[in-house]
Motif scaffolding. Sequence first.
Motif, PDB file in Angstrom:
ATOM      1  N   LEU A 728     -24.340  -2.064 -34.485  1.00  0.00           N
ATOM      2  CA  LEU A 728     -23.432  -2.101 -33.334  1.00  0.00           C
ATOM      3  C   LEU A 728     -22.171  -1.302 -33.622  1.00  0.00           C
ATOM      4  O   LEU A 728     -21.486  -1.527 -34.620  1.00  0.00           O
ATOM      5  N   THR A 729     -21.871  -0.340 -32.761  1.00  0.00           N
ATOM      6  CA  THR A 729     -20.633   0.443 -32.849  1.00  0.00           C
ATOM      7  C   THR A 729     -19.776   0.151 -31.626  1.00  0.00           C
ATOM      8  O   THR A 729     -20.291  -0.136 -30.533  1.00  0.00           O
ATOM      9  N   GLY A 730     -18.467   0.183 -31.806  1.00  0.00           N
ATOM     10  CA  GLY A 730     -17.574  -0.201 -30.726  1.00  0.00           C
ATOM     11  C   GLY A 730     -16.757   0.946 -30.180  1.00  0.00           C
ATOM     12  O   GLY A 730     -16.829   2.071 -30.687  1.00  0.00           O
ATOM     13  N   PRO A 731     -16.014   0.615 -29.124  1.00  0.00           N
ATOM     14  CA  PRO A 731     -15.938  -0.692 -28.470  1.00  0.00           C
ATOM     15  C   PRO A 731     -17.256  -1.043 -27.766  1.00  0.00           C
ATOM     16  O   PRO A 731     -18.000  -0.164 -27.357  1.00  0.00           O
ATOM     17  N   SER A 732     -17.524  -2.350 -27.647  1.00  0.00           N
ATOM     18  CA  SER A 732     -18.807  -2.788 -27.127  1.00  0.00           C
ATOM     19  C   SER A 732     -18.627  -4.015 -26.244  1.00  0.00           C
ATOM     20  O   SER A 732     -17.496  -4.462 -26.013  1.00  0.00           O
ATOM     21  N   LYS A 733     -19.749  -4.555 -25.782  1.00  0.00           N
ATOM     22  CA  LYS A 733     -19.710  -5.756 -24.951  1.00  0.00           C
ATOM     23  C   LYS A 733     -20.868  -6.682 -25.338  1.00  0.00           C
ATOM     24  O   LYS A 733     -21.973  -6.218 -25.616  1.00  0.00           O
ATOM     25  N   LEU A 734     -20.583  -7.969 -25.348  1.00  0.00           N
ATOM     26  CA  LEU A 734     -21.619  -8.981 -25.518  1.00  0.00           C
ATOM     27  C   LEU A 734     -22.093  -9.382 -24.134  1.00  0.00           C
ATOM     28  O   LEU A 734     -21.326  -9.930 -23.340  1.00  0.00           O
ATOM     29  N   THR A 735     -23.349  -9.084 -23.825  1.00  0.00           N
ATOM     30  CA  THR A 735     -23.865  -9.300 -22.472  1.00  0.00           C
ATOM     31  C   THR A 735     -24.735 -10.541 -22.335  1.00  0.00           C
ATOM     32  O   THR A 735     -24.774 -11.137 -21.263  1.00  0.00           O
ATOM     33  N   LYS A 736     -25.436 -10.923 -23.401  1.00  0.00           N
ATOM     34  CA  LYS A 736     -26.348 -12.062 -23.308  1.00  0.00           C
ATOM     35  C   LYS A 736     -26.448 -12.795 -24.634  1.00  0.00           C
ATOM     36  O   LYS A 736     -26.365 -12.172 -25.701  1.00  0.00           O
ATOM     37  N   LEU A 737     -26.658 -14.079 -24.548  1.00  0.00           N
ATOM     38  CA  LEU A 737     -27.196 -14.877 -25.636  1.00  0.00           C
ATOM     39  C   LEU A 737     -28.520 -15.433 -25.123  1.00  0.00           C
ATOM     40  O   LEU A 737     -28.570 -15.992 -24.018  1.00  0.00           O
ATOM     41  N   TYR A 738     -29.596 -15.255 -25.873  1.00  0.00           N
ATOM     42  CA  TYR A 738     -30.890 -15.633 -25.311  1.00  0.00           C
ATOM     43  C   TYR A 738     -31.857 -16.087 -26.392  1.00  0.00           C
ATOM     44  O   TYR A 738     -31.687 -15.795 -27.578  1.00  0.00           O
ATOM     45  N   ILE A 739     -32.864 -16.817 -25.937  1.00  0.00           N
ATOM     46  CA  ILE A 739     -33.915 -17.265 -26.839  1.00  0.00           C
ATOM     47  C   ILE A 739     -35.237 -16.646 -26.418  1.00  0.00           C
ATOM     48  O   ILE A 739     -35.455 -16.331 -25.246  1.00  0.00           O
ATOM     49  N   VAL A 740     -36.116 -16.484 -27.424  1.00  0.00           N
ATOM     50  CA  VAL A 740     -37.443 -15.917 -27.203  1.00  0.00           C
ATOM     51  C   VAL A 740     -38.486 -16.936 -27.648  1.00  0.00           C
ATOM     52  O   VAL A 740     -38.451 -17.413 -28.788  1.00  0.00           O
TER      53      VAL A 740
END
Length: 894
Positions: A728-740
């Motif tokens: 991960l390189t920034g600046p960035s955004k956290l869009t989801k937390l998810y389970i599989v």
Amino acid sequence: MVQQTQHVRSRSLRLVAPLLAGAIVLSSSFSGGFIPHSYAAVAVTYKLVKQTDAIVTSGVRELSYKWVPSDSKQATEAVHVLQIDLTNPYVKLDAMGGPKGSVTTKQSVGAMAKETGAIAGINGDVFRTGIATEAVPMGAQITSGKLLVSTEQLTGMYAFGVTADGKPMIDQFKFTGTVTAADGAQFSLTGMNKSAYMTEPNSAYSHVDALYIYTSAWTAPERPVNSATKPTEALVVDGIVTEVSIGTPIKTAIPTNGYILRGHGDKTAADFIKTHLTVGQPVQSEYSLQSMTNGTTYAENAFQMMVSGHTLLVDQGAASAFTRNINGVSGGADRARTAVGYSKDGATAYLVTVEENGGRDGVTLKELQQILVSLGAWKAINLDGGGSTTMVSRPLGEFQVQLSHPTSYGTTQRLVTNGIGVFTTAPSGELKGITASGPKTLFVGGQANYSLKAYDTYYNPLDPTGLAAIWKLDKAIGTISGGTLTATKPGNATLSVTSGQATDKTTIEVIGEAQISQLTVEPSSRVLRPGAVISVPVKATLTDGRQLSIPAASIKWEFRGFTGKADGGKITVDQVQKNASVGYAIARYDGYGTVAVLAAGTEKMLEDFEKATYNVGFAGTPVETVGTTTISTGIPGRENSKVLVLDYDFTNGKGKRYANAVLNDGKGISIDGTPSTMTLDILGDQSSHWLRAEFTDAKGKTVYINVADKIDWTGWKNVRIDLAAGGLTGPSKLTKLYIVNQEQDQDERAVTGELAFDNLVLQYPPAQIAVPKPTIVMTVGKKEATVDGKKAALPAAPFNQGGTNYVPLQYIATKLGATYQWDNAAKKITVLRGDRMLELWSGSSKAILNGQRLTVTGSPILQKNNVYVPIRVITEQLGMKVEWDQKKKTITIH
């Protein structure tokens, strides 16, 4: 229960050959997959090596074995056996199930044993959890001579039973039954207390046009869910029809002296109920099990007990052909396994489990067959395995059962549909002996408390009140006082306890450095700053595959680049040394070291959800996956603060499934700069799902990063994510937390559950710890060198000894930006460079790199107060490359 495996691990490269002189010969082969041409067929001999043999009660022994290759070069697997003497008048086997006899409510094997009074047991039948279902046993279950669940119409499913006269039997059965109305009309019963399923081999809906019987053991609200049928039902109490409902389920609870007949089909079963069953009239329901091999019909009371399983494994003392497709139970992969079998004379039953935990992977079904043959099984079947595999037993002198070995989840027992319990009916006897109760494995510096237990002539527990105990150790691995043992050095010793004329001995193991293959520390943060409080749990992987957590009291800490203190599994940074950009927290157990590398940086709260104003939402794949995402209060452990809550339901749909907590309508939470790590608090539900996070990087690219390979905990846990390793390189955004919910082994995981997230914290240490990377050229026998093309003098000339080139440590460490320490007493060098710690011993081929044990080709040499090190070992393990010019005798490091 385990599902189909889509890949084969390297340890599954085996084919079973005949049993020879107590050892099993295995040769290379992929079970269910292709054979890479890089593998040659190599015969490998495997064998069972007994480790322990203990009495559980009169007629029952618990044994443990290692399943090892003869060359002992691979990790061993652990096999556990309850050996039951079926001729003993005080021993019986019975089926255990859900709470209060429910067949639709699961519970752990330990809870089953506690409820029923079993003194040992294992998990039983396979069951479905991948679709909406009550998860009742797939095969027949008879408890105390009472049929609770019938067989399903499936191919190749076998069951284990014990007849009313105490004889073991393994066979394939089918359910037969008839309902006779007062007017003489009859209709065939299809099954008892069954969930909906697809029959085999015709793939028909199980309840369509069929008549089923449901008893009070069925406690689920529907009879059953997802049956694709509209029921017509009749309630029968004491043989009299008391209620009939056309087209809708009866709401009256089923009494213990009654049952419900459930039918479907206007011209079939439902029509039979409507036409022939009248309130107030008698009705007779008869049913039995019929052998599919010889046609013999058995009334339910012909058996003491029965638990079904899966495929036949052993027949007439040899590995049999699988009677059922084994893909659904990952038969070709290494997994935890459970099986049951009996001896040729029918006098002995074997309840068998194989571990899968830590460094132990379990075995294939082919290996399980040979293990059973080695044990002496004449006939045996496979039971539910994987995460369901559980064995409990009551240690001698104890009143409650305990786990006999770790499950796939450690100490947590999966809830299962039924099990096989071992019971004793022995009367109270006189005092026969005593036993020492307490841990068998300790760590140096750790303490353990031992207590005196007593047992009678039938090996059942007695109250030890009034018995005085004298404790002794035969070897000085520690001190013992009043039953409290303090371990002071590694080794094995015998702990003895004496009370009057009675005595007992038990072997105590104190883990030592030589048993460790890897030591790991996982700090909750790697930011080096004054005042930081960092959790630093330390775990050891042993050479025999065990993975153990080391108590904080047994760890000694050394700090480089900062001062601090360690207490209770946490270190507190006091001061960072001037100009120090990196700090090393070195954890040592019995001299074995590993390191947590800390770097100067900052921490920033990304989100604690207290003032979040953006939207959060739920997205599921496939569309049948449903759930909710909310920012809520009142969650256990965070009652007074706001947290992100993800509720999910994987009941419907097929294949791989996703449950997403979508942040800010998918636009995400902004992350400044390029943090290297993120920590977050997670409320786990022990669902075993794969937890991930989705980010969008500086270029708009989607980046997926693992949060946890398996959610194997309950309660709140702080988890660290390596963002830098994820790219991960920034600046960035956290869009989801998810389970599989991955397609493989879906029924090992929960169908529904709830997770919560809090305190997302970013760490911003330097992107990379800067270390010099010079090009150094040296010549054997000369005290001159070049460093980045410039001439330099060496304190001593490199030399060659035994084909290995040696250079002075002080010089090479300085040029590579490393620090080192020479321990003259231990003849050990500790070298720190960047994110690496390397330790070498003079005169030894062992080395440790960041806690991982290695074998190297050369060792340090001490000459004229100078320490010389093998150049290739020291430089390559510290991240550099070495080139050797044989003709010019030059060594180039770059």
